[in-house]
Design a protein around this motif. Structure first.
Motif, mmCIF file in Angstrom:
data_model
loop_
_atom_site.group_PDB
_atom_site.id
_atom_site.type_symbol
_atom_site.label_atom_id
_atom_site.label_comp_id
_atom_site.label_asym_id
_atom_site.label_seq_id
_atom_site.Cartn_x
_atom_site.Cartn_y
_atom_site.Cartn_z
ATOM 1 N N SER A 318 0.833 -1.214 0.000
ATOM 2 C CA SER A 318 0.000 0.000 0.000
ATOM 3 C C SER A 318 0.859 1.252 0.000
ATOM 4 N N VAL A 319 1.866 1.274 0.868
ATOM 5 C CA VAL A 319 2.765 2.428 0.920
ATOM 6 C C VAL A 319 3.533 2.576 -0.395
ATOM 7 N N GLY A 320 4.019 1.443 -0.924
ATOM 8 C CA GLY A 320 4.736 1.495 -2.198
ATOM 9 C C GLY A 320 3.864 1.994 -3.329
ATOM 10 N N GLY A 321 2.608 1.545 -3.371
ATOM 11 C CA GLY A 321 1.684 2.002 -4.407
ATOM 12 C C GLY A 321 1.411 3.492 -4.310
ATOM 13 N N ASP A 322 1.259 3.988 -3.080
ATOM 14 C CA ASP A 322 1.024 5.431 -2.908
ATOM 15 C C ASP A 322 2.247 6.239 -3.324
ATOM 16 N N ILE A 323 3.429 5.714 -3.034
ATOM 17 C CA ILE A 323 4.654 6.416 -3.455
ATOM 18 C C ILE A 323 4.720 6.488 -4.980
#
Length: 452
Positions: A318-323
């Motif tokens: 999730s964090v990687g996708g938002d980045i």
């Protein structure tokens, strides 16, 4: 749920010192709450217990919860067979099914078993962590004992040096006595400093123990949410659901905008506007995730302690996708700011706020158009060799974006519908999104080449 040693919530010290020190004491880790006047037989040289808790009690509770979860799982399986009619036939069976049909029993049994199983897993992890904390505390106690012995010995030497009658004399003997006293005092100070350092490490351990205990307590509370169903109004439920899932809602919306961009925007202003809007939503979702202590604790446990569970992979993806979603917009704004500063420095006109904003908007939009038209190195490698690579690449890109919207949408729906809240489906969605992130990450290579 019964409180577990080492997982209790902080409470005010009820000692006679509570009236004057209650506010300060409430902020301390559990191991530092006791009054210094209360003896601590297990850690006499540290002066406090940095890692309160009993592993035997935690282990016993874990076994009881595991047994309870197994009983509930077996009961759920039995009731399911009874409801299907394959396990029990006859008039009594029909009457039984009529009584239960449409009721919450099956779902409640399933949720309860799942919740208690999750809580049991958290207790098992806490048992291992508590054991490690207490092993470290015992080692510090041993070091503190050795350091205290050194302090006592150094103090004895210093007292002997102070009582040397040559200190009141004259000449070389007095000088030697003073040197001996100085050396003894220095040794005593160094020994005390070493003891203080060990006690400081024990206090840091107490804080680490407290942080981990609170994290496990939050995970247990989260696991057992469904054990005590509440009945708030639908508006309260909607507001609570929206607040809890806001980062996922923002990410989902950003994904929808990105998918729309692939269909309706082939370039120009529309593509730039959609890119900036999706990036703003992704950046907002990323900020909210990184401000969530549970997300940070899950990532920390995964990277530092090897706790690579479903929560870790879900939060990481999730964090990687938002980045990935935020970087293009951030790059456009950053380059726009740089271009604006250069343009204003080169201009001889007066600088006003309106002119700054107009120039910044123009530069940012121009950069967003350029970034929206960049390629994807990883995607190019995937479709290389295809007879019509451009068309195939477009299909792959649209398929990837569509899958992202589907998995994000499923995550939101499953958070509201208990019947869809399935660990296997969540793990599958995480795997799909992880693969998509690798594919989408190829665009960063082209972006980096453009920026630098």
């Amino acid at each position: 749920m019964t409180e577990t040693p080492g997982l209790e919530q902080p409470s005010l010290d009820q000692s006679p010192y509570a009236n004057s020190d209650a506010a300060r004491n409430a902020k301390l880790p559990q191991g530092l709450k006791s009054s210094p006047s209360i003896p601590n037989p297990n850690y006499p040289h540290l002066g406090f217990n940095p890692t309160p808790g009993t592993t035997d009690t935690v282990r016993d509770l874990h076994k009881k919860l595991s047994t309870c979860a197994k009983t509930l799982e077996d009961t759920h399986e039995l009731v399911t067979k009874l409801m299907e009619g394959s396990y029990w036939k006859g008039d009594a069976a029909v009457a039984f099914r009529e009584q239960l049909e449409g009721g919450p029993l099956q779902l409640n049994l399933k949720n309860a078993a799942r919740s208690i199983r999750k809580a049991a897993r958290q207790l098992a992890r806490w048992e291992g962590e508590l054991d490690d904390f207490q092993r470290r505390a015992k080692k510090l106690e041993e070091e503190a004992k050795a350091a205290q012995d050194a302090v006592d010995a150094a103090k004895g030497h210093a007292d002997t040096a102070k009582s040397n009658p040559d200190l009141d004399g004259k000449g070389n003997r007095q000088d030697e006595a003073k040197k001996s006293l100085t050396k003894a005092n220095t040794a005593m100070e160094e020994a005390q400093a070493e003891l203080d350092k060990i006690i400081g490490r024990a206090k840091s351990l107490a804080e680490e123990h407290e942080e981990k205990a609170q994290y496990r307590a939050r995970k247990i509370r989260g696991a057992t949410d469904k054990l005590a169903p509440q009945e708030p109004g639908w508006l309260d439920e909607l507001g609570e659901w929206f607040t809890e899932n806001l980062p996922d809602i923002l990410s989902f919306t950003a994904g929808v905008i990105g998918l729309v961009a692939l269909f309706v925007a082939t370039g120009g202003t529309a593509a730039a506007v959609l890119l900036l809007a999706a990036a703003a939503l992704s950046a907002s979702a990323l900020t909210m995730r990184l401000s969530d202590s549970e997300v940070l604790a899950s990532l920390k446990d995964g990277f530092l302690n090897g706790e690579l569970d479903s929560d870790f992979w879900g939060n990481l993806v999730s964090v990687g996708g938002d980045i990935l979603g935020a970087v293009p917009g951030v790059a456009a704004v950053g380059i726009g700011v740089r271009g604006t500063m250069s343009a204003l420095r080169a201009s001889e006109e007066a600088v006003t706020l309106g002119r700054v904003m107009t120039t910044l908007g123009t530069k940012t939009m121009s950069e967003a158009k350029a970034i929206a038209g960049l390629g994807n190195t990883t995607l190019d490698l995937v479709v290389r060799g295809a007879s019509n690579s451009a068309k195939v690449g477009e299909v792959v890109e649209i398929t990837s974006a569509s899958l992202g919207v589907v998995t994000a949408g499923y995550g939101l729906v499953s958070s509201a519908v208990d019947a869809l809240d399935n660990d296997g489906a969540k793990d599958s969605s995480t795997g799909i999104d992880g693969a998509r992130s690798i594919l989408d990450g190829g665009a960063l290579i082209d972006l980096a080449q453009y920026v630098f």
